[in-house]
Design a protein around this motif. Structure first.
Motif, short mmCIF file in Angstrom:
data_model
loop_
_atom_site.label_atom_id
_atom_site.label_comp_id
_atom_site.label_asym_id
_atom_site.label_seq_id
_atom_site.Cartn_x
_atom_site.Cartn_y
_atom_site.Cartn_z
N TYR A 198 1.99 6.77 -6.75
CA TYR A 198 0.90 7.65 -7.18
C TYR A 198 1.30 9.11 -6.96
N GLU A 199 1.84 9.41 -5.78
CA GLU A 199 2.22 10.79 -5.47
C GLU A 199 3.34 11.27 -6.40
N ILE A 200 4.32 10.43 -6.65
CA ILE A 200 5.43 10.82 -7.52
C ILE A 200 4.94 11.08 -8.94
N ILE A 216 0.84 -1.21 0.00
CA ILE A 216 0.00 0.00 0.00
C ILE A 216 0.87 1.25 0.00
N LEU A 217 1.90 1.26 0.84
CA LEU A 217 2.79 2.43 0.88
C LEU A 217 3.51 2.65 -0.44
N ARG A 218 3.96 1.56 -1.04
CA ARG A 218 4.64 1.66 -2.34
C ARG A 218 3.70 2.21 -3.40
N THR A 219 2.46 1.71 -3.43
CA THR A 219 1.48 2.17 -4.41
C THR A 219 1.17 3.65 -4.23
N ARG A 264 7.75 14.57 -7.03
CA ARG A 264 8.66 14.11 -8.08
C ARG A 264 9.99 14.85 -7.98
N GLY A 265 9.93 16.16 -7.76
CA GLY A 265 11.17 16.93 -7.64
C GLY A 265 12.01 16.51 -6.45
N ILE A 266 11.35 16.22 -5.34
CA ILE A 266 12.08 15.77 -4.15
C ILE A 266 12.77 14.44 -4.42
N VAL A 267 12.06 13.50 -5.05
CA VAL A 267 12.64 12.19 -5.33
C VAL A 267 13.80 12.31 -6.31
N LEU A 268 13.63 13.11 -7.35
CA LEU A 268 14.71 13.28 -8.33
C LEU A 268 15.93 13.95 -7.70
N THR A 269 15.69 14.93 -6.84
CA THR A 269 16.81 15.60 -6.17
C THR A 269 17.57 14.61 -5.29
#
Length: 109
Positions: free
Chosen positions: A64-66, A57-60, A73-78
């Motif tokens: 979804y948020e990314i 569930i957390l992964r899904t 998305r910007g946080i994850v890419l950074t």
């Protein structure tokens, strides 16, 4: 010097009795305002809480948020770029500087 010595040994004025401050942790109190917030709190460890269903569930939700939130998305890419970077880089530190540059250029191309 005679006047100085008595000043050192002069008795001190009595101190006022110490006052104790009563403190508390707001997070430790449960009241009508925060009862709903703390209703899901459990005593399980992170490992015990993270069953395979919970992780799925957390992964899904994270995916979804990314995919739908540009800030996420910007946080994850950074984080990915700062942690991993663009790949390995070679830096030779031999005494032969022209050889160092030549090998580094060949490696990068």
């Amino acid at each position: 010097m005679k006047n100085f010595l008595p000043a050192i040994f002069r008795p001190k004025a009595p101190r006022a009795p110490l006052k104790f401050v009563r403190g508390r942790f707001d997070a430790a109190s449960t009241n009508p305002d925060n009862a709903r917030h703390w209703s899901s709190a459990e005593f399980l460890s992170a490992d015990a809480e993270a069953s395979s269903d919970v992780r799925r569930i957390l992964r899904t939700r994270a995916r979804y948020e990314i995919n739908n939130n540009s800030y996420a998305r910007g946080i994850v890419l950074t984080l990915a770029n700062d942690s991993v970077g663009t790949g390995p880089r070679l830096q030779l530190l031999s005494d032969d500087e022209p050889l160092n540059r030549s090998v580094e250029t060949d490696f990068h191309n």
